[in-house]
Scaffold this motif. Structure first.
Motif, PDB file in Angstrom:
ATOM      1  N   LEU A 180       0.842  -1.192   0.000  1.00  0.00           N
ATOM      2  CA  LEU A 180       0.000   0.000   0.000  1.00  0.00           C
ATOM      3  C   LEU A 180       0.873   1.236   0.000  1.00  0.00           C
ATOM      4  O   LEU A 180       2.038   1.186   0.388  1.00  0.00           O
ATOM      5  CB  LEU A 180      -0.959   0.015   1.189  1.00  0.00           C
ATOM      6  N   ALA A 181       0.304   2.339  -0.503  1.00  0.00           N
ATOM      7  CA  ALA A 181       1.032   3.611  -0.553  1.00  0.00           C
ATOM      8  C   ALA A 181       0.013   4.731  -0.689  1.00  0.00           C
ATOM      9  O   ALA A 181      -1.069   4.532  -1.261  1.00  0.00           O
ATOM     10  CB  ALA A 181       1.984   3.630  -1.735  1.00  0.00           C
ATOM     11  N   PRO A 182       0.338   5.913  -0.175  1.00  0.00           N
ATOM     12  CA  PRO A 182      -0.595   7.036  -0.342  1.00  0.00           C
ATOM     13  C   PRO A 182      -0.716   7.423  -1.811  1.00  0.00           C
ATOM     14  O   PRO A 182       0.270   7.420  -2.543  1.00  0.00           O
ATOM     15  CB  PRO A 182       0.039   8.165   0.476  1.00  0.00           C
ATOM     16  N   ALA A 183      -1.940   7.731  -2.229  1.00  0.00           N
ATOM     17  CA  ALA A 183      -2.176   8.278  -3.565  1.00  0.00           C
ATOM     18  C   ALA A 183      -1.976   9.789  -3.449  1.00  0.00           C
ATOM     19  O   ALA A 183      -2.472  10.410  -2.515  1.00  0.00           O
ATOM     20  CB  ALA A 183      -3.583   7.942  -4.040  1.00  0.00           C
ATOM     21  N   ILE A 184      -1.252  10.379  -4.368  1.00  0.00           N
ATOM     22  CA  ILE A 184      -0.893  11.787  -4.280  1.00  0.00           C
ATOM     23  C   ILE A 184      -1.776  12.664  -5.176  1.00  0.00           C
ATOM     24  O   ILE A 184      -2.348  13.644  -4.727  1.00  0.00           O
ATOM     25  CB  ILE A 184       0.594  12.001  -4.658  1.00  0.00           C
TER      26      ILE A 184
END
Length: 185
Positions: free
Chosen positions: A118-122
């Motif tokens: 998972l990773a933040p969407a920018i």
């Protein structure tokens, strides 16, 4: 590690060093592999392992085994997004709020699908998730995930992603078959 350097580089590195020493103690005592280390804005350390998520309390790693929750599921990724801890696990996607786990898997099936990264969407609000069906943007406000990117519809090297990073309008995807990238709309 976000939040590690608070009072200057020297103190930040010292804090990280202390957590790393405690991490080594954890691995020896629990016979589990620590995969991910994250720190919340309140300076609380979290460890994602092959046997669940642990919180550092009073100098000791404690299993965050509240139910509902991922209990001793393998944690594939941890991230602090919007000041909240998010965990990608074999038992789906979880977030931590007010001392409790909240199931966040899209569509909430009876058996939530594993989330591998998972990773933040920018560019647009949300969180990127890597699941068995591909990589999709998840909206925490609605609980919905978009149509997944797959090798067929996007050219990514493999469905099985291990790491995700969005930067400058590009989503970078690390898979078993190599590194790919998607230019985002």
């Amino acid at each position: 590690l976000k939040g590690c350097v608070v009072d200057g580089v020297e103190q930040g590195i010292e804090r990280f060093h202390d957590a790393a020493a405690l991490l080594q103690q954890f691995v020896v005592a629990r016979h589990a592999v620590g995969n991910f280390l994250a720190q919340l804005p309140d300076q609380t350390w979290w460890l994602g392992t092959t046997r669940g998520a642990y919180q550092l309390r009073d100098g000791r790693w404690t299993l965050a085994g509240e139910q509902p929750g991922p209990l001793q599921a393998e944690v594939h990724a941890l991230a602090v997004i919007g000041g909240e801890l998010w965990a990608a696990t074999e038992q789906g996607l979880w977030s931590r709020r007010a001392g409790a786990w909240v199931a966040r898997s899209p569509a909430a099936p009876a058996t939530p699908p594993a989330v591998y990264a998972l990773a933040p969407a920018i560019a647009r609000p949300g969180i990127w998730l890597a699941r068995e069906d591909g990589v999709a943007r998840y909206d925490p406000a609605t609980g919905a995930a978009g149509e997944p990117y797959t090798p067929i519809n996007s050219g990514m090297p493999s469905r099985r992603a291990h790491a995700l990073v969005e930067r400058d309008g590009i989503l970078w995807i690390v898979t078993r078959a190599g590194i790919g990238h998607l230019k985002l709309p």
